[in-house]
Design an enzyme around this catalytic site. Structure first.
Site, PDB file in Angstrom:
ATOM      1  N   TYR A 126      -1.741 -11.139   2.672  1.00  0.00           N
ATOM      2  CA  TYR A 126      -2.495 -12.229   2.050  1.00  0.00           C
ATOM      3  C   TYR A 126      -1.661 -12.944   0.989  1.00  0.00           C
ATOM      4  O   TYR A 126      -2.177 -13.748   0.225  1.00  0.00           O
ATOM      5  CB  TYR A 126      -3.789 -11.691   1.432  1.00  0.00           C
ATOM      6  CG  TYR A 126      -4.777 -11.248   2.482  1.00  0.00           C
ATOM      7  CD1 TYR A 126      -4.539 -10.098   3.228  1.00  0.00           C
ATOM      8  CD2 TYR A 126      -5.916 -11.981   2.762  1.00  0.00           C
ATOM      9  CE1 TYR A 126      -5.417  -9.689   4.220  1.00  0.00           C
ATOM     10  CE2 TYR A 126      -6.799 -11.585   3.751  1.00  0.00           C
ATOM     11  CZ  TYR A 126      -6.538 -10.437   4.473  1.00  0.00           C
ATOM     12  OH  TYR A 126      -7.410 -10.036   5.460  1.00  0.00           O
ATOM     13  N   LYS A 173      -0.152   2.265   8.056  1.00  0.00           N
ATOM     14  CA  LYS A 173       0.638   2.174   9.293  1.00  0.00           C
ATOM     15  C   LYS A 173       2.100   2.444   8.894  1.00  0.00           C
ATOM     16  O   LYS A 173       3.016   1.674   9.201  1.00  0.00           O
ATOM     17  CB  LYS A 173       0.456   0.769   9.907  1.00  0.00           C
ATOM     18  CG  LYS A 173       1.046   0.606  11.299  1.00  0.00           C
ATOM     19  CD  LYS A 173       0.209   1.229  12.399  1.00  0.00           C
ATOM     20  CE  LYS A 173       0.914   1.120  13.730  1.00  0.00           C
ATOM     21  NZ  LYS A 173       0.255   1.872  14.803  1.00  0.00           N
ATOM     22  N   ASP A 206      -4.774   2.813  13.362  1.00  0.00           N
ATOM     23  CA  ASP A 206      -5.324   2.724  14.726  1.00  0.00           C
ATOM     24  C   ASP A 206      -6.204   3.942  15.030  1.00  0.00           C
ATOM     25  O   ASP A 206      -7.320   3.810  15.545  1.00  0.00           O
ATOM     26  CB  ASP A 206      -4.223   2.527  15.789  1.00  0.00           C
ATOM     27  CG  ASP A 206      -2.897   3.175  15.441  1.00  0.00           C
ATOM     28  OD1 ASP A 206      -2.795   3.784  14.355  1.00  0.00           O
ATOM     29  OD2 ASP A 206      -1.957   3.094  16.251  1.00  0.00           O
ATOM     30  N   ASP A 230      -9.709  -5.309   5.117  1.00  0.00           N
ATOM     31  CA  ASP A 230     -10.538  -6.408   5.599  1.00  0.00           C
ATOM     32  C   ASP A 230     -11.089  -6.077   6.983  1.00  0.00           C
ATOM     33  O   ASP A 230     -12.294  -6.171   7.255  1.00  0.00           O
ATOM     34  CB  ASP A 230      -9.660  -7.666   5.645  1.00  0.00           C
ATOM     35  CG  ASP A 230     -10.452  -8.929   5.882  1.00  0.00           C
ATOM     36  OD1 ASP A 230     -11.690  -8.860   5.915  1.00  0.00           O
ATOM     37  OD2 ASP A 230      -9.840 -10.003   6.044  1.00  0.00           O
TER      38      ASP A 230
END
Ligand code: NAD
Length: 335
Positions: A126, A173, A206, A230
């Site tokens: 962002y 991740k 994931d 988000d």
């Protein structure tokens, strides 16, 4: 004593759901001096200013905002004012409690879902730092800093300890983004080490997405960088009845802005069918922040009563009530 609050109706369904929240708060009897601040796509397009200084000034003056969603154009146009406001006011912690309410029709109605999402709110992808390096090759900068990662982790662990929650799961991740998410994880571990009584674990985003759907009851407090936070918030909302249900708070050192997880929902705007629950529950978080605990409890209980009654709920959760009828029922349930 009356409190000053900046009310930002926003656009799309924003004016409908924020009016519902304002009415519900006023009905608690807590005296609020509402300062209305316009922030919406029409105004932005007309003035060419994506974040009017008057809105920032108002929230800095009152210290508290209750905000409806604001539309952001997709794939071009002005940058997100929602992100802009969070950065400008340094609202670094986005806190989103996700609970099942009794009586709400959802695929997981028989599962006890009770988690709180802590999303870092100021950096990551962002950053808005994108460039076309050469034609048809674009890069975007994912910014992760120690300062921002430590403070969201501290916020999440402090909350977990204060509310007697048991477990924090950091979601990442770092198998792929070894440096960026690696730094985020190191900061989470550093803070976790100061709270030995709280169980700390890590999960790749994931797998976390699959676990959230398969066994949502295992999650307690979730700690995430901005983008995963988000996406996971909307996923979690889907577990408890949808985006109409989940409130949120953007917390900083000096100001706090309360807003639902959902966006401006242009597909249903202006028809009085939007579910104002997320916005009303955001107002409950606001009342708690103001230490109006009795009023917060009464409003929360009134929402729960309306859902338990099952008849006066909006279409997204299987009912036929309009935004106004649902709000009237909540207000009536407080008496
Ligand atoms: P959205 O959250 O607006 O809507 C997604 C789906 O959920 C739609 O089908 C919508 O009808 C439904 N929905 C959302 N809120 C609901 C409610 N209260 N009651 C019933 N149904 C509801 O997401 P989107 O369509 O991806 O985004 C629309 C716009 O909102 C975009 O411009 C986006 O940038 C903006 N947005 C703003 C914020 C914010 O202001 N904080 C947050 C997210 C998205």
């Amino acid at each position: 004593m009356s409190h000053k609050v900046t009310l930002i109706p926003g656009d799309g369904i924003g004016p409908e759901v924020s009016e519902a929240a304002r009415r519900a708060v006023d009905a608690t009897g807590v005296k609020i001096d509402w300062e209305i601040a316009e922030l919406n796509s029409d105004l932005i397009l007309k003035t060419g200013q994506s974040l009017p200084q008057s809105v920032v000034d108002s929230i800095e003056r009152t210290g508290i905002g209750l905000k409806g969603p604001v539309t952001t154009p997709i794939g071009g146009g002005y940058t997100s004012v929602n992100v802009g406001l969070r950065k400008r006011l340094d609202l670094y912690a986005n806190v989103r409690p996700v609970h099942s309410l009794p009586g709400v029709a959802s695929r997981f109605a028989d599962v006890n879902i009770d988690m709180v999402i802590f999303r870092e709110n100021t950096e990551d992808l962002y950053s808005g730092l994108e460039q076309e390096v050469v034609k048809d090759v674009v890069t975007g900068l994912k910014v992760i800093t120690r300062v921002a990662s430590i403070r969201i982790a501290e916020y999440a662990f402090k909350f977990t300890a204060l509310t007697n929650r048991k477990k924090v799961t950091a979601i990442h991740k770092a198998n792929i983004m070894k440096l960026a998410d690696g730094l985020f994880l190191r900061c989470c571990r550093e803070v976790a080490a100061r709270y030995p009584e709280i169980e700390y674990s890590e999960m790749i985003v994931d797998n976390a997405s699959m676990q959230l759907v398969m066994r949502p009851e295992q999650f307690d407090v979730l700690l995430l960088p901005n983008l995963y936070g988000d996406i996971v918030s909307d996923l979690a909302a889907g577990l408890v009845g949808g985006l109409g249900m989940v409130p949120g708070a953007n917390m900083g050192e000096k100001c706090a802005v309360f807003e639902a997880v959902h966006g401006s929902a242009p597909d249903i705007a202006g028809r009085s069918v939007a579910n104002p629950t997320a916005m009303i529950l955001s107002a409950v978080l606001m009342l708690q922040h103001m230490k109006e605990l009795e009023a917060a409890k009464r409003l929360q209980t009134a929402v729960e009563r309306v859902y338990a009654g099952k008849t006066n709920v909006t279409a997204d959760v299987g009912g036929t009530a309009t935004t106004t009828q649902f709000t009237d029922s909540v207000i009536a349930a407080m008496k």
